[in-house]
Design a protein around this motif. Structure first.
Motif, mmCIF file in Angstrom:
data_model
loop_
_atom_site.group_PDB
_atom_site.id
_atom_site.type_symbol
_atom_site.label_atom_id
_atom_site.label_comp_id
_atom_site.label_asym_id
_atom_site.label_seq_id
_atom_site.Cartn_x
_atom_site.Cartn_y
_atom_site.Cartn_z
ATOM 1 N N UNK A 1 0.821 -1.196 0.000
ATOM 2 C CA UNK A 1 0.000 0.000 0.000
ATOM 3 C C UNK A 1 0.862 1.257 0.000
ATOM 4 N N UNK A 2 2.015 1.154 0.609
ATOM 5 C CA UNK A 2 2.907 2.306 0.687
ATOM 6 C C UNK A 2 3.470 2.676 -0.670
ATOM 7 N N UNK A 6 3.130 6.287 -2.665
ATOM 8 C CA UNK A 6 4.288 7.040 -3.158
ATOM 9 C C UNK A 6 4.145 7.275 -4.676
ATOM 10 N N UNK A 7 3.618 6.265 -5.393
ATOM 11 C CA UNK A 7 3.377 6.436 -6.836
ATOM 12 C C UNK A 7 2.362 7.547 -7.067
ATOM 13 N N UNK A 10 3.931 10.915 -6.415
ATOM 14 C CA UNK A 10 4.818 11.284 -7.519
ATOM 15 C C UNK A 10 4.008 11.703 -8.740
ATOM 16 N N UNK A 11 2.892 11.014 -8.949
ATOM 17 C CA UNK A 11 2.015 11.359 -10.058
ATOM 18 C C UNK A 11 1.426 12.756 -9.854
ATOM 19 N N UNK A 12 1.110 13.121 -8.646
ATOM 20 C CA UNK A 12 0.575 14.435 -8.338
ATOM 21 C C UNK A 12 1.576 15.538 -8.582
#
Length: 98
Positions: A1-2, A6-7, A10-12
């Motif tokens: 889930x972590x 984080x993905x 990073x996408x944001x």
């Protein structure tokens, strides 16, 4: 889930770049008036303009020839002799083929 969080974070951070890329792809490939169709249409327009020029030149030549045929009897006789192999009664015609 972590790793998912984080993905997502990073996408944001890069959402502007992702939206720009998606928008560019949409404009280039997906849209009804995409760039590829515009390029093809521009090429077709150029070809049609060349064709119009060709027909205008042909029209001018034909108009000049018609004017000469109707006003100049020597030109009419010349065309009849060259194209239709007409002759005067006391002449002989020789046709040479290449």
């Amino acid at each position: 889930m972590g790793s998912f969080l984080s993905f997502w974070s990073d996408l944001g951070k890069h959402k502007i770049w992702i939206l720009c890329i998606l928008f560019g792809l949409h404009i280039i490939f997906i849209d009804e008036n995409n760039i590829l169709k515009r390029i093809e249409a521009r090429k077709e327009i150029i070809e049609l303009k060349k064709e119009i020029e060709k027909y205008n030149k042909e029209y001018e030549t034909s108009t000049k020839m018609l004017e000469d045929l109707t006003s100049n009897p020597e030109f009419l006789e010349n065309i009849a002799r060259e194209r239709y192999f007409m002759k005067k009664p006391d002449e002989d015609i020789y046709v040479f083929e290449d």
